[in-house]
Design a protein around this motif. Structure first.
Motif, mmCIF file in Angstrom:
data_model
loop_
_atom_site.group_PDB
_atom_site.id
_atom_site.type_symbol
_atom_site.label_atom_id
_atom_site.label_comp_id
_atom_site.label_asym_id
_atom_site.label_seq_id
_atom_site.Cartn_x
_atom_site.Cartn_y
_atom_site.Cartn_z
ATOM 1 N N GLU A 32 0.121 -5.273 -11.899
ATOM 2 C CA GLU A 32 -0.294 -5.405 -10.490
ATOM 3 C C GLU A 32 -0.159 -4.063 -9.771
ATOM 4 O OE1 GLU A 32 -0.749 -5.965 -6.485
ATOM 5 O OE2 GLU A 32 1.225 -5.424 -7.269
ATOM 6 N N PHE A 33 -1.174 -3.708 -9.004
ATOM 7 C CA PHE A 33 -1.181 -2.396 -8.343
ATOM 8 C C PHE A 33 -1.192 -2.476 -6.822
ATOM 9 C CE2 PHE A 33 -3.389 1.177 -6.420
ATOM 10 C CZ PHE A 33 -2.735 2.271 -6.965
ATOM 11 N N ILE A 34 -2.046 -3.340 -6.249
ATOM 12 C CA ILE A 34 -2.324 -3.239 -4.823
ATOM 13 C C ILE A 34 -1.109 -3.562 -3.959
ATOM 14 C CG2 ILE A 34 -3.229 -5.603 -4.691
ATOM 15 C CD1 ILE A 34 -4.475 -2.491 -2.761
ATOM 16 N N PHE A 35 -0.364 -4.646 -4.275
ATOM 17 C CA PHE A 35 0.826 -4.965 -3.492
ATOM 18 C C PHE A 35 1.896 -3.890 -3.677
ATOM 19 C CE2 PHE A 35 -0.518 -9.559 -3.376
ATOM 20 C CZ PHE A 35 -0.573 -9.635 -1.995
ATOM 21 N N ALA A 36 2.063 -3.418 -4.916
ATOM 22 C CA ALA A 36 3.053 -2.379 -5.174
ATOM 23 C C ALA A 36 2.727 -1.104 -4.396
ATOM 24 C CB ALA A 36 3.128 -2.085 -6.670
ATOM 25 N N TYR A 37 1.458 -0.803 -4.260
ATOM 26 C CA TYR A 37 1.044 0.406 -3.540
ATOM 27 C C TYR A 37 1.244 0.263 -2.031
ATOM 28 C CZ TYR A 37 -1.911 4.239 -1.941
ATOM 29 O OH TYR A 37 -2.378 5.371 -1.323
ATOM 30 N N VAL A 38 0.957 -0.920 -1.498
ATOM 31 C CA VAL A 38 1.022 -1.129 -0.052
ATOM 32 C C VAL A 38 2.458 -1.345 0.426
ATOM 33 C CG1 VAL A 38 0.366 -2.711 1.817
ATOM 34 C CG2 VAL A 38 -1.324 -2.010 0.110
ATOM 35 N N LEU A 39 3.283 -2.031 -0.371
ATOM 36 C CA LEU A 39 4.607 -2.450 0.084
ATOM 37 C C LEU A 39 5.735 -1.519 -0.340
ATOM 38 C CD1 LEU A 39 4.304 -6.299 -0.533
ATOM 39 C CD2 LEU A 39 3.850 -5.017 1.563
ATOM 40 N N THR A 40 5.431 -0.479 -1.107
ATOM 41 C CA THR A 40 6.442 0.530 -1.454
ATOM 42 C C THR A 40 5.854 1.911 -1.213
ATOM 43 O OG1 THR A 40 5.742 0.600 -3.781
ATOM 44 C CG2 THR A 40 7.503 -0.944 -3.207
ATOM 45 N N SER A 41 6.737 2.879 -0.975
ATOM 46 C CA SER A 41 6.246 4.220 -0.650
ATOM 47 C C SER A 41 6.981 5.337 -1.370
ATOM 48 C CB SER A 41 6.345 4.457 0.870
ATOM 49 O OG SER A 41 7.685 4.331 1.312
ATOM 50 N N THR A 42 8.146 5.069 -1.944
ATOM 51 C CA THR A 42 8.908 6.117 -2.615
ATOM 52 C C THR A 42 9.007 5.824 -4.100
ATOM 53 O OG1 THR A 42 11.001 4.970 -2.153
ATOM 54 C CG2 THR A 42 10.262 6.604 -0.546
#
Length: 266
Positions: A199-209
């Motif tokens: 999974e990419f999209i949630f991981a990209y939107v909900l994390t930043s570091t």
């Protein structure tokens, strides 16, 4: 004819991965001076060493934690809901089941903004826990559907015998339905673990570091770091893909059988 098609399909699915692995073992000089499909003049493991020393283990740890906990919660909530849907016959029950199954057609992208706002409000943004809620919620519809079909196959005589022995609904669920639904639970676990691992999209939107990101984001982050180093970038792709390939190789038969349950009556 069938053999020819099978070999052709094997080539289509295997050659891209072989290309990635072979290129990841090349040096930059080999990559730019020779053919794309040429073998490396010497195996160069420096790409893998650089990736493993560059924080790859942090991404792997986060993926194992998030996917493992999410899958466990999916199995628990999905099996309990499926037990109710499989054994309670009422108009309301059927209506709720239809609503749950309808969740399978909801595009994940339309939930990004509300999920992001709820995550910020809850103070979970940029933590591994920010991913668990969306992962569980988005995976439950198909999981409940699969498990409900499994539990409907369990003979009612076993449930009636347990009732005569004094078992209540919870005891029947834990002692009869959960053990007999083992193949279905395995199917759901493998299916969701593979989907969530990638999974990419949630991981990209909900994390930043990088400290809180999962493996799909490792490819994204390392791609920027090694933009001019194609072999190193493909080394990240190889390391990220290996767990998925191993899991699917051992679990594909269970997934296919689980998805076929309920398609044949008799």
């Amino acid at each position: 004819m069938v053999l020819t098609l099978g070999v052709g399909w094997l080539a289509v699915t295997t050659l891209p991965f072989l290309f990635v692995v072979v290129t990841s073992l090349k040096s930059q000089q080999d990559t730019y001076s020779g053919s794309a499909w040429s073998l490396p003049s010497a195996l160069d493991l420096s790409n893998y060493r650089a990736v493993l020393e560059g924080g790859f283990w942090v991404y792997l740890r986060n993926s194992l934690f998030v996917v493992g906990l999410s899958t466990a919660l999916i199995l628990l909530a999905g099996s309990m809901a499926a037990y109710v849907f499989a054994r309670m016959n009422s108009r309301l029950n059927r209506s709720i089941f239809s609503i749950v199954v309808a969740g399978m057609i909801v595009p994940l992208h339309v939930t990004l903004v509300p999920v992001y706002l709820m995550t910020r409000t809850a103070g979970l943004y940029d933590t591994p826990f920010a991913l668990i809620g969306p992962y569980v919620a988005s995976s439950l519809p198909v999981s409940i559907f699969i498990l409900t079909e499994f539990m409907r196959q369990i003979p009612r005589e076993l449930e009636e015998a347990a009732l005569l022995d004094g078992c209540g609904p919870f005891a029947i669920f834990w002692r009869i339905f959960v053990p007999l639904s083992g193949p279905g639970l395995a199917t759901v676990a493998i299916y969701n673990a593979i989907a969530l691992w990638n999974e990419f999209i949630f991981a990209y939107v909900l994390t930043s570091t990088p400290a809180n990101r999962t493996l799909p984001l490792a490819v994204w982050d390392f791609q920027g770091q090694y933009a001019s180093n194609i072999p190193a970038t493909l080394a990240v792709v190889t390391l990220t893909s290996l767990p998925l390939i191993v899991a699917y190789a051992f679990g594909q038969e269970r997934i296919i059988k689980g998805m076929m349950v309920g398609s044949v009556k008799g």
